[in-house]
Design an enzyme around this catalytic site. Structure first.
Site, PDB file in Angstrom:
ATOM      1  N   THR A  62       0.846  -1.189   0.000  1.00  0.00           N
ATOM      2  CA  THR A  62       0.000   0.000   0.000  1.00  0.00           C
ATOM      3  C   THR A  62       0.881   1.239   0.000  1.00  0.00           C
ATOM      4  OG1 THR A  62      -1.821  -1.103   1.152  1.00  0.00           O
ATOM      5  CG2 THR A  62      -1.779   1.293   1.241  1.00  0.00           C
ATOM      6  N   PHE A  74       1.293   5.233   0.725  1.00  0.00           N
ATOM      7  CA  PHE A  74       0.772   6.270   1.612  1.00  0.00           C
ATOM      8  C   PHE A  74       1.392   7.612   1.249  1.00  0.00           C
ATOM      9  CE2 PHE A  74       0.385   2.329   3.885  1.00  0.00           C
ATOM     10  CZ  PHE A  74      -0.756   2.449   4.659  1.00  0.00           C
TER      11      PHE A  74
END
Length: 307
Positions: free
Chosen positions: A194, A196
């Site tokens: 992921t 960020f």
């Protein structure tokens, strides 16, 4: 769900007190303690004070109001695509993107003490996590149930004490709430990461070290080939686009807004020319931030808890 489960709430209050005492070191994230966003904060600032927030809007507002110095917000996942709502929250916030990081997502199947994987009937977690594990869950015969976030799901099963209820969350969440880890690496693919973004009230003045990246938002004019013309300057000036996504705005099916990431900084001649061409073919262009590009293949293992 409008509040954290009791096991998480106790940690949340402790972390909020620490953040209030030293706002310059406080960094907001969405989720309960132990969330993957919590891990991202610890990667960005190992000595920072993570502040849990119930929603993305709450985390962003904490920066706007000066309660924290920064916020760390997920934007996209390598398996499940973009994170819902963030694409329009970023331009609307008025905050500057000052950095990025990537977290390798390693999902665990959690249960209460004494539970077994074969004894579970349903599992709760954030929709992103459920989507990233959907094939494994189907193979295990477990019914997925959406929940506010991964770490809060871990806290919830400890509050409910149901041996047939499991959660998908991180090993950090299991450690913080005392869950048993029934299975590791539950995600459908090993390359599950992921991305960020780090948000602050003002851009950083110094030029990013190493390879730089710039994120911007724009809305094209409602004319034929508008997007083709708007992006043409990047191709002719040798500027690489690393991300492009669109969404409709203003209640219209014709007003498309776009978020793009490009390599380089606005003061580079090629980028400056490309931005001029983009502005000419767009209704508006908004620079959201320039920051150091972090390679996603770097090792982003689990950080130690700070709470």
């Amino acid at each position: 769900m409008q509040a954290y489960p009791a096991p998480a709430q106790r940690l949340v209050e402790e972390m909020r007190e620490a953040a209030r005492a030293d706002r310059a070191r406080a960094i907001a994230f969405q989720g309960a303690p132990g969330a993957y966003s919590h891990q991202a904060v610890l990667r960005v600032a190992p000595q920072g004070l993570p502040l849990p927030c119930f929603s993305f809007e709450d985390a962003i507002q904490a920066v706007i109001d000066g309660e924290v110095a920064e916020a760390v917000i997920p934007v996209e996942n390598s398996l499940h695509g973009r994170v819902a709502d963030v694409h329009f929250l970023l331009p609307e916030s008025g905050l500057a993107i000052v950095g990025e990081t990537h977290v390798k997502v390693e999902h665990c199947l959690l249960g209460i003490s004494g539970a077994t994987a074969s004894g579970l009937s349903e599992v709760i977690s954030h929709p992103q996590a459920l989507g990233q594990c959907r094939r494994r869950l189907r193979a295990l015969g477990l019914r997925p149930v959406a929940y506010a976030d991964t770490a809060a799901a871990a806290a919830e099963i400890m509050a409910r004490r149901d041996p047939a209820l499991g959660a998908i969350a991180s090993a950090l969440a299991a450690e913080l709430y005392g869950c048993d880890i029934l299975m590791t690496n539950l995600e459908d693919a090993e390359h599950n990461r992921t991305r960020f973004l780090v948000l602050a009230r003002s851009p950083r003045q110094e030029r990013p070290d190493g390879r730089a990246k710039t994120t911007l938002a724009f809305e094209v004019k409602n004319i034929p080939a508008a997007l083709f013309k708007a992006l043409g300057g990047f191709a002719t000036n040798g500027v690489n686009l690393t991300r492009l996504e669109s969404h409709l705005s203003g209640g219209s099916f014709t007003a498309a807004q776009f978020l793009i990431d490009i390599e380089g900084t606005p003061d580079e001649p090629g980028v400056a020319r490309a931005l001029e061409e983009l502005a000419f073919h767009s209704k508006w262009v908004r620079l959201l931030g320039t920051y150091r590009a972090e390679p996603p293949e770097e090792d982003h293992g689990r950080a130690a808890p700070s709470a």
